[in-house]
Design an enzyme around this catalytic site. Structure first.
Site, PDB file in Angstrom:
ATOM      1  N   HIS A  92     140.824 -29.865  45.797  1.00  0.00           N
ATOM      2  CA  HIS A  92     140.159 -31.182  45.809  1.00  0.00           C
ATOM      3  C   HIS A  92     140.779 -32.157  44.793  1.00  0.00           C
ATOM      4  O   HIS A  92     141.264 -33.220  45.189  1.00  0.00           O
ATOM      5  CB  HIS A  92     138.652 -31.007  45.619  1.00  0.00           C
ATOM      6  CG  HIS A  92     137.924 -32.275  45.308  1.00  0.00           C
ATOM      7  ND1 HIS A  92     137.889 -33.343  46.182  1.00  0.00           N
ATOM      8  CD2 HIS A  92     137.237 -32.666  44.209  1.00  0.00           C
ATOM      9  CE1 HIS A  92     137.196 -34.330  45.627  1.00  0.00           C
ATOM     10  NE2 HIS A  92     136.795 -33.945  44.427  1.00  0.00           N
ATOM     11  N   HIS A 106     139.312 -34.576  36.984  1.00  0.00           N
ATOM     12  CA  HIS A 106     138.077 -35.365  37.090  1.00  0.00           C
ATOM     13  C   HIS A 106     136.793 -34.542  37.215  1.00  0.00           C
ATOM     14  O   HIS A 106     135.727 -35.031  36.886  1.00  0.00           O
ATOM     15  CB  HIS A 106     138.178 -36.416  38.204  1.00  0.00           C
ATOM     16  CG  HIS A 106     137.880 -35.909  39.577  1.00  0.00           C
ATOM     17  ND1 HIS A 106     138.846 -35.432  40.418  1.00  0.00           N
ATOM     18  CD2 HIS A 106     136.710 -35.792  40.273  1.00  0.00           C
ATOM     19  CE1 HIS A 106     138.302 -35.058  41.556  1.00  0.00           C
ATOM     20  NE2 HIS A 106     137.004 -35.253  41.501  1.00  0.00           N
ATOM     21  N   GLU A 161     132.306 -31.630  34.320  1.00  0.00           N
ATOM     22  CA  GLU A 161     131.054 -31.278  34.970  1.00  0.00           C
ATOM     23  C   GLU A 161     131.000 -29.804  35.362  1.00  0.00           C
ATOM     24  O   GLU A 161     129.968 -29.163  35.244  1.00  0.00           O
ATOM     25  CB  GLU A 161     130.879 -32.150  36.212  1.00  0.00           C
ATOM     26  CG  GLU A 161     129.440 -32.248  36.638  1.00  0.00           C
ATOM     27  CD  GLU A 161     129.274 -33.242  37.774  1.00  0.00           C
ATOM     28  OE1 GLU A 161     129.922 -34.303  37.735  1.00  0.00           O
ATOM     29  OE2 GLU A 161     128.506 -32.941  38.691  1.00  0.00           O
ATOM     30  N   ASP A 162     132.114 -29.267  35.826  1.00  0.00           N
ATOM     31  CA  ASP A 162     132.077 -27.929  36.425  1.00  0.00           C
ATOM     32  C   ASP A 162     132.669 -26.818  35.562  1.00  0.00           C
ATOM     33  O   ASP A 162     132.668 -25.664  35.972  1.00  0.00           O
ATOM     34  CB  ASP A 162     132.840 -27.940  37.767  1.00  0.00           C
ATOM     35  CG  ASP A 162     132.215 -28.908  38.756  1.00  0.00           C
ATOM     36  OD1 ASP A 162     131.033 -29.240  38.570  1.00  0.00           O
ATOM     37  OD2 ASP A 162     132.899 -29.332  39.694  1.00  0.00           O
ATOM     38  N   ASP A 198     138.221 -40.057  45.104  1.00  0.00           N
ATOM     39  CA  ASP A 198     137.352 -38.868  45.128  1.00  0.00           C
ATOM     40  C   ASP A 198     136.459 -38.908  46.366  1.00  0.00           C
ATOM     41  O   ASP A 198     136.357 -37.950  47.137  1.00  0.00           O
ATOM     42  CB  ASP A 198     136.511 -38.880  43.835  1.00  0.00           C
ATOM     43  CG  ASP A 198     135.525 -37.730  43.757  1.00  0.00           C
ATOM     44  OD1 ASP A 198     135.916 -36.592  44.076  1.00  0.00           O
ATOM     45  OD2 ASP A 198     134.360 -37.975  43.357  1.00  0.00           O
ATOM     46  N   ASP A 234     141.482 -60.143  67.324  1.00  0.00           N
ATOM     47  CA  ASP A 234     142.423 -59.411  66.471  1.00  0.00           C
ATOM     48  C   ASP A 234     142.405 -57.911  66.764  1.00  0.00           C
ATOM     49  O   ASP A 234     142.714 -57.089  65.923  1.00  0.00           O
ATOM     50  CB  ASP A 234     142.116 -59.658  64.990  1.00  0.00           C
ATOM     51  CG  ASP A 234     140.699 -59.263  64.626  1.00  0.00           C
ATOM     52  OD1 ASP A 234     139.910 -58.940  65.543  1.00  0.00           O
ATOM     53  OD2 ASP A 234     140.392 -59.256  63.424  1.00  0.00           O
TER      54      ASP A 234
HETATM   55 MN    MN Z   1     135.353 -34.752  42.847  1.00  0.00          MN
END
Ligand code: MN
Length: 476
Positions: free
Chosen positions: A46, A70, A74-75, A137, A256
């Protein structure tokens, strides 16, 4: 997707900083080891994809490293300080910024979520790269949404439409915006999506010859004039077609639906090319737009002219320089490409000075301390349908749908609003509650001896800015 793919891409535009990108990847891969995504793949896939999306926009070193890292705060067990020590402070701040807004959920009305929504929007003011990483993301998460539950799919798709599509639009990142729109529609209205997708394929098939023929003829005349150029064909994105059909248009009447992009080297050649296009194909006069003289509020610049191609097929031609074309695809992030290395300052400066929504955003932020009111106002005023009108100088102003000439006057200047005595729209006198329509040309009539705004004007004003200025005047 492998790390080699990313490194090769980075090397193609930034040879000297491949090493640190590799280091960020190794560190993130080590930290996420053992974690998997819902698809069953190792988690690192990811962040790697997010970094790749950004490298396609030629993102700078710090942005790429932050993208790879990123989700680590958090993880995994590391801290912001660890990142600062191993890399640098900027990268640590970017990762921290992305982490703070990651628990966003706009459909939920809890205070915490409102506070988070505010953070994402204000991320723009501290470092716009936080939002750009967040967009990448979200794009990768939307691309891999099939592994989530149906409830999650709908929730994410809705949030994407409400928050991320407008953000991408405001930053001029059309390529991301269009992909997000199509992915969101696919989950929100699967049947409609499939239906339009099939129709679009049919259209592309049946118009191939027409576009080929036009490209050949245009190529020939441009070569004869010795104008270096490139021509590309494109069909409107699925969501764009959906919106036009929603408005009651027929497929064949969408002006268009089919477009040819003609890129040339400078502005003068854009106008020469326009002349050549019109000499070959008959234009619909009402469909000509000069976004070079008056760029869109997100800095998009181009000449648009819809012409009758072979077999009476309507084809929009978009004529622009190669640089304008980069802006048309990537918007503000084009600064990465134009200013190698130190793009950050330039981006933040451009955002402040050239992108109209940014000022409205700051006004609203100053006016509402309550998170819920702030978010509601943003939704009503910015993340909503808009109208685009012209000043007498030909500048385009962006206002929320439903805005009146009162909003227009205050958007230009407080003094203009406070001394307004009337307004002309397309050379006709209109009442002050006149609701602006796209392409209106507005002239505000002022008198320094006027009595100033009346309280009743509050009923006509839709924007926070105008309402605030009217109240301020009447308090005095
Ligand atoms: Mn992410």
């Amino acid at each position: 997707m492998r790390i080699q793919n990313l490194l090769e891409l980075v090397k193609s535009y930034n040879e000297t900083e491949v090493e640190i990108v590799k280091k960020a990847y190794d560190y993130a891969a080590y930290l996420h080891e053992g974690q998997t995504r819902q698809s069953g793949e190792p988690y690192i896939i990811h962040p790697l994809n997010v970094a790749y999306i950004l490298a396609e926009m030629h993102a700078d070193r710090d942005t790429l490293c932050a993208a790879l890292l990123h989700d680590t705060l958090e993880d995994t067990n590391i801290t912001k300080e660890d990142i600062a020590q191993n890399f640098n402070k900027t990268i640590a701040n970017l990762v921290d910024g992305v982490t703070k807004i990651s628990k966003l959920n706009t459909s939920s009305k809890t205070d915490l979520n409102m506070a988070n929504t505010r953070k994402i929007i204000l991320g723009l003011t501290t470092d716009v790269r936080i939002i750009i990483i967040k967009l990448a993301d979200r794009l990768h998460n939307m691309r891999t949404l099939q592994y989530k539950t149906e409830f999650k799919q709908k929730e994410n798709a809705l949030e994407t439409m409400e928050i991320f599509v407008p953000l991408a639009y405001y930053l001029g990142a059309y390529r991301i915006k269009q992909e997000l729109e199509d992915l969101a529609l696919q989950y929100l209205k699967p049947d409609v999506y499939q239906d339009i997708k099939e129709q679009k394929l049919k259209i592309e098939d049946s118009s191939k010859d027409c576009l080929q023929e036009m490209m050949g003829s245009l190529d020939e005349v441009l070569l004869k004039e010795e104008i270096k150029h490139e021509i590309k064909a494109r069909t409107k994105n699925i969501y764009g077609i959906y919106k036009s059909l929603e408005k009651g248009q027929k497929l064949a009447d969408i002006h268009d639906l089919l477009a040819l992009k003609i890129m040339v080297e400078n502005i003068k050649e854009c106008y020469v090319t326009l002349g050549l296009v019109h000499s070959l194909y008959h234009p619909i006069n009402s469909r000509f737009k000069d976004y070079i003289v008056s760029p869109k509020t997100n800095m998009y610049a181009s000449l648009h002219t819809t012409v009758f191609g072979p077999n009476e097929k309507l084809v929009q031609t978009q004529i622009r320089t190669f640089d304008m074309d980069k802006i048309a695809s990537f918007g503000l992030t084009t600064y990465w490409d134009l200013n190698k290395g130190e793009a950050r300052g330039k981006m933040q400066e451009a955002l402040k000075e050239k992108y109209q929504f940014f000022k409205s955003l700051q006004d609203i932020n100053k006016m509402f301390t309550d998170n819920k009111e702030f978010v509601n106002q943003i939704k009503q005023e910015l993340f909503t349908d808009k109208v685009y009108v012209y000043t007498t100088k030909g500048e385009i102003l962006e206002l929320p749908k439903g805005a009146t000439v009162v909003d227009f006057a205050y958007k230009i200047h407080t003094f203009i609003g406070n001394t307004m005595i009337g307004a002309l729209v397309n050379n006709e006198l209109v009442p002050l509650n006149y609701v602006l329509q796209n392409k209106d040309c507005v002239r505000i009539l002022t008198d320094e001896l006027s009595f100033g705004p009346k309280d009743s004007w509050l009923e006509y004003a839709k924007t926070s800015n105008a309402r605030k200025k009217i109240r301020e005047f009447n308090r005095r």
